[in-house]
Design a protein around this motif. Structure first.
Motif: not given
Length: 313
Positions: A171-176
């Motif tokens: 949840p804290d690493d969404w790359p888009f």
């Protein structure tokens, strides 16, 4: 050529001796020898080679033996199927599933069968697609879910559903740039550092093929053949992955993962329910197949499985 002749021929091959087969069948050896001569005359080929050491099977004899085994199994299946009509299904049924499917399907199927058909002994086993294919063809398992229904010999298969694959992250690493839940281009997904199974796994083969179709380089940072370990790495923010939403429904519901459908192109794959031709078809097997269809339909209808059910003909 009739079923009695085929049964006697099968016994000869399995015992490797005319006299041993005659004792097992309780008939005179000369009668058995005459039966083989009649078979060879009617077919116009040599089936057995005789020597001082006993008998061996010719290529034609080996083929006839395989057919004899299949025909006897079919006759046993027919007898069991007819005599079991009206009886409550009972007995052991072994069902093989890929890990991602097992995550979604094995528990609700086990619970449904336990409540509705407690006489059935349901045995769910996980395996990679290649292993499941071998097991269902050899009769080690009764049923399997496979992504490819070609080259299965006499096994019976039917389309179960067509499922989507999504891209997932912590949840804290969404790359888009697009928010979770909004479609993401395949090229953007496969450019991320991914954790995926090795190329022995059907899912990896599918994603590799999709990447080649887009002439894109797949970025695999970690290979892991354990689904729980893959999902743990993604939830920790160590990498990203591509998988069916059904396999991660609980982790998404718990807030451990977030994801989006993949587009350009959309990633979807067909799942087939396959029945072994090497094991007897019992009332329990048929009931388990019906339970699988019922549970899958319920999971799709309730939105737990992002998939399309086959349209009725």
């Amino acid at each position: 050529m009739d079923s009695r002749q085929l049964k006697h021929f099968r016994k000869i091959v399995e015992h490797g001796s005319m006299s041993a087969a005659a004792r097992n069948l309780g008939i005179a050896q000369p009668s058995l020898s005459q039966l083989v001569r009649n078979l060879e005359a009617s077919l116009g080929v040599e089936l057995l080679m005789r020597s001082a050491r006993g008998i061996s099977v010719t290529e034609a004899g080996e083929r006839l033996y395989q057919y004899a085994c299949r025909i006897e199994n079919l006759l046993e299946d027919a007898r069991a199927d007819v005599t079991n009509v009206g009886l409550r299904p009972a007995g052991r049924v072994t069902f093989g599933m890929p890990p991602s499917i097992s995550m979604a399907l094995s528990i609700p199927m086990a619970e449904t069968l336990r409540v509705e058909l407690p006489e059935i002994q349901f045995c769910a086993t996980e395996g990679m697609s290649g292993h499941l294919r071998e097991w269902v063809m050899s009769g080690e398992i009764d049923l399997a879910i496979l992504y490819n229904n070609t080259g299965l010999g006499d096994c019976v298969s039917e389309l179960l559903l067509t499922e989507e694959l999504w891209g997932y992250s912590a949840p804290d690493d969404w790359p888009f740039r697009t928010p979770p839940g909004a479609p993401v281009d395949l090229g953007d997904v496969i450019a991320q550092d991914l954790v995926l199974p090795s190329n022995r796994h059907g899912l990896r083969t599918f994603i590799d093929r999709a990447a080649r179709g887009e002439r894109s380089e797949l970025s695999v940072a970690i290979e892991m053949d354990s689904l729980p370990q893959i999902l743990s790495l993604v939830a920790r923010g160590s990498a990203y992955t591509v998988i069916s939403p059904a396999a991660v429904f609980e982790m998404v519901h718990e807030g451990k993962l977030i994801g989006s459908p993949i587009q350009n192109p959309r990633l979807s794959r067909k799942l087939y329910l396959v029945r072994s031709a090497a094991t007897r078809i019992t009332a329990a097997t048929r009931a388990t197949e019906d339970c699988c269809r019922k549970v899958v339909g319920d999971l799709v209808t309730r939105g737990f499985w992002q998939a399309e059910l086959p349209q009725p003909e």
